[in-house]
Scaffold this motif. Structure first.
Motif, mmCIF file in Angstrom:
data_model
loop_
_atom_site.group_PDB
_atom_site.id
_atom_site.type_symbol
_atom_site.label_atom_id
_atom_site.label_comp_id
_atom_site.label_asym_id
_atom_site.label_seq_id
_atom_site.Cartn_x
_atom_site.Cartn_y
_atom_site.Cartn_z
ATOM 1 N N SER A 76 -5.444 13.863 -18.236
ATOM 2 C CA SER A 76 -5.109 15.036 -17.415
ATOM 3 C C SER A 76 -6.336 15.889 -17.115
ATOM 4 C CB SER A 76 -4.034 15.884 -18.106
ATOM 5 O OG SER A 76 -4.568 16.528 -19.249
ATOM 6 N N LEU A 77 -7.423 15.726 -17.890
ATOM 7 C CA LEU A 77 -8.648 16.490 -17.652
ATOM 8 C C LEU A 77 -9.592 15.805 -16.665
ATOM 9 C CD1 LEU A 77 -9.461 17.626 -21.304
ATOM 10 C CD2 LEU A 77 -8.265 18.904 -19.501
ATOM 11 N N ILE A 78 -9.345 14.534 -16.395
ATOM 12 C CA ILE A 78 -10.207 13.764 -15.491
ATOM 13 C C ILE A 78 -9.727 13.986 -14.065
ATOM 14 C CG2 ILE A 78 -11.003 11.460 -14.848
ATOM 15 C CD1 ILE A 78 -10.509 10.691 -17.847
ATOM 16 N N ASP A 79 -10.603 14.537 -13.215
ATOM 17 C CA ASP A 79 -10.154 14.858 -11.858
ATOM 18 C C ASP A 79 -11.083 14.350 -10.760
ATOM 19 O OD1 ASP A 79 -12.229 16.605 -12.325
ATOM 20 O OD2 ASP A 79 -11.079 18.428 -11.943
ATOM 21 N N GLY A 80 -12.107 13.590 -11.127
ATOM 22 C CA GLY A 80 -12.997 13.032 -10.115
ATOM 23 C C GLY A 80 -13.366 11.608 -10.457
ATOM 24 N N TYR A 81 -13.715 10.833 -9.404
ATOM 25 C CA TYR A 81 -14.107 9.442 -9.647
ATOM 26 C C TYR A 81 -14.917 8.871 -8.513
ATOM 27 C CZ TYR A 81 -9.519 8.338 -7.293
ATOM 28 O OH TYR A 81 -8.435 8.250 -6.452
ATOM 29 N N GLY A 82 -15.546 7.725 -8.787
ATOM 30 C CA GLY A 82 -16.316 6.983 -7.795
ATOM 31 C C GLY A 82 -16.686 5.630 -8.376
ATOM 32 N N HIS A 137 -12.803 14.183 -5.582
ATOM 33 C CA HIS A 137 -11.600 14.542 -6.332
ATOM 34 C C HIS A 137 -10.592 13.405 -6.260
ATOM 35 C CE1 HIS A 137 -8.008 16.653 -7.680
ATOM 36 N NE2 HIS A 137 -8.821 17.569 -8.187
ATOM 37 N N LYS A 138 -9.879 13.165 -7.340
ATOM 38 C CA LYS A 138 -8.968 12.018 -7.403
ATOM 39 C C LYS A 138 -7.715 12.178 -6.549
ATOM 40 C CE LYS A 138 -6.231 13.414 -11.409
ATOM 41 N NZ LYS A 138 -5.763 13.039 -12.748
ATOM 42 N N ASN A 139 -7.383 13.400 -6.141
ATOM 43 C CA ASN A 139 -6.139 13.586 -5.393
ATOM 44 C C ASN A 139 -6.304 14.067 -3.964
ATOM 45 O OD1 ASN A 139 -4.195 12.699 -7.258
ATOM 46 N ND2 ASN A 139 -4.444 14.577 -8.416
ATOM 47 N N VAL A 143 -11.705 18.086 -1.271
ATOM 48 C CA VAL A 143 -11.957 19.134 -2.259
ATOM 49 C C VAL A 143 -13.465 19.195 -2.468
ATOM 50 C CG1 VAL A 143 -11.546 19.903 -4.631
ATOM 51 C CG2 VAL A 143 -9.697 18.833 -3.325
ATOM 52 N N ARG A 144 -14.117 20.135 -1.768
ATOM 53 C CA ARG A 144 -15.584 20.205 -1.752
ATOM 54 C C ARG A 144 -16.199 20.436 -3.121
ATOM 55 N NH1 ARG A 144 -16.089 24.444 3.084
ATOM 56 N NH2 ARG A 144 -15.068 23.184 4.670
ATOM 57 N N SER A 145 -15.498 21.128 -3.992
ATOM 58 C CA SER A 145 -16.051 21.450 -5.311
ATOM 59 C C SER A 145 -16.335 20.208 -6.151
ATOM 60 C CB SER A 145 -15.088 22.356 -6.076
ATOM 61 O OG SER A 145 -13.838 21.697 -6.255
ATOM 62 N N HIS A 146 -15.782 19.067 -5.745
ATOM 63 C CA HIS A 146 -15.954 17.836 -6.508
ATOM 64 C C HIS A 146 -16.873 16.828 -5.812
ATOM 65 C CE1 HIS A 146 -12.755 19.652 -8.741
ATOM 66 N NE2 HIS A 146 -12.764 18.663 -9.621
ATOM 67 N N ARG A 174 -18.285 20.697 -9.698
ATOM 68 C CA ARG A 174 -19.699 20.970 -9.938
ATOM 69 C C ARG A 174 -19.792 22.293 -10.694
ATOM 70 N NH1 ARG A 174 -19.434 20.109 -4.670
ATOM 71 N NH2 ARG A 174 -20.038 22.260 -4.230
ATOM 72 N N ILE A 175 -20.780 22.419 -11.521
ATOM 73 C CA ILE A 175 -20.827 23.524 -12.471
ATOM 74 C C ILE A 175 -20.869 24.902 -11.800
ATOM 75 C CG2 ILE A 175 -23.331 23.606 -12.869
ATOM 76 C CD1 ILE A 175 -20.581 23.695 -15.573
ATOM 77 N N HIS A 176 -21.480 25.027 -10.636
ATOM 78 C CA HIS A 176 -21.516 26.314 -9.932
ATOM 79 C C HIS A 176 -20.921 26.185 -8.532
ATOM 80 C CE1 HIS A 176 -23.832 27.832 -13.215
ATOM 81 N NE2 HIS A 176 -24.903 27.118 -12.929
ATOM 82 N N ALA A 177 -19.846 25.404 -8.384
ATOM 83 C CA ALA A 177 -19.234 25.166 -7.068
ATOM 84 C C ALA A 177 -18.781 26.488 -6.455
ATOM 85 C CB ALA A 177 -18.052 24.210 -7.211
ATOM 86 N N ARG A 178 -19.217 26.700 -5.179
ATOM 87 C CA ARG A 178 -18.827 27.926 -4.476
ATOM 88 C C ARG A 178 -18.959 27.761 -2.964
ATOM 89 N NH1 ARG A 178 -23.620 28.307 -7.102
ATOM 90 N NH2 ARG A 178 -25.410 29.288 -6.091
ATOM 91 N N MET A 179 -18.642 26.571 -2.468
ATOM 92 C CA MET A 179 -18.776 26.285 -1.038
ATOM 93 C C MET A 179 -17.450 26.251 -0.287
ATOM 94 S SD MET A 179 -21.841 26.211 -0.150
ATOM 95 C CE MET A 179 -22.652 27.186 -1.385
#
Length: 194
Positions: A76-82, A137-139, A143-146, A174-179
């Motif tokens: 449930s904590l994993i939200d990104g992949y490639g 983002h996996k879903n 989602v730009r933050s990922h 990303r640790i300081h995502a703000r876009m």
């Protein structure tokens, strides 16, 4: 039945606490699972490659299980992949496409409701070649933050007759995502590619 014999496997975990801004209480985690395997098609042209994707599915599941474990075991904590591939120099780019289904669907199966396409990269390269594995983002792909990438390479591979197969998963943006853009908290069912 083709043989994709594993010569080496590597699991790498990064904890990112800051990127020049405030230090995060909870770091962003990125992890990669890499397998260097023999390429049974190296040095020759084979018309029908698709059936070989089935032979790679068990490896995709093992690599995914390693990643989930490396990230703490809580899917449930994993939200990104490639995913990505470097094809050794005796192979062809299409051999890297063998990883599309085994890599992507293994992660989707283990993560449950992962709706977005798995970002992917592939190239032909020699010893020490590196590749940027795209991450999303996996879903929901927008989602730009990922949006991210993780650079992967192995000093002694791939050999000309090998494939470097890679899966990447992340926990958090990303640790300081703000876009701006679609926020992970605003994803609605079946946004997948929105």
């Amino acid at each position: 039945m083709p043989q994709f014999i594993v010569r080496k496997s590597i699991t790498l975990v990064e904890d990112i606490f800051h990127d020049g801004g405030p230090v995060a209480t909870v770091p962003r985690r990125r992890a990669a699972a890499v397998a260097i395997v023999s390429n049974p098609f190296a040095g020759r042209y084979v018309e029908d490659l698709q059936p070989a994707m089935e032979d790679l599915k068990p490896l995709g599941l093992r690599m995914t299980d390693n990643l989930v474990g490396a990230l703490g075991g809580d899917t449930s904590l994993i939200d990104g992949y490639g995913k990505g591939v470097i094809v050794g120099s005796a192979g062809e780019l299409e051999h890297g496409a063998l990883w599309h289904v085994p890599g992507g669907y293994a992660m989707r199966e283990r993560l449950g409701e992962a709706l977005a396409i798995v970002p992917s990269a592939k190239k032909v390269g020699g010893f020490g070649a590196r590749i940027d594995i795209p991450i999303g983002h996996k879903n929901a792909a927008y989602v730009r933050s990922h949006f991210d990438a993780m650079e992967i390479g192995v000093p002694d591979g791939p050999r000309p007759d090998e494939l470097l197969l890679c899966l990447v998963m992340t926990c958090g943006p990303r640790i300081h995502a703000r876009m701006g853009g679609l926020a992970a908290s605003d994803i609605k069912a079946f946004d997948g590619l929105r």
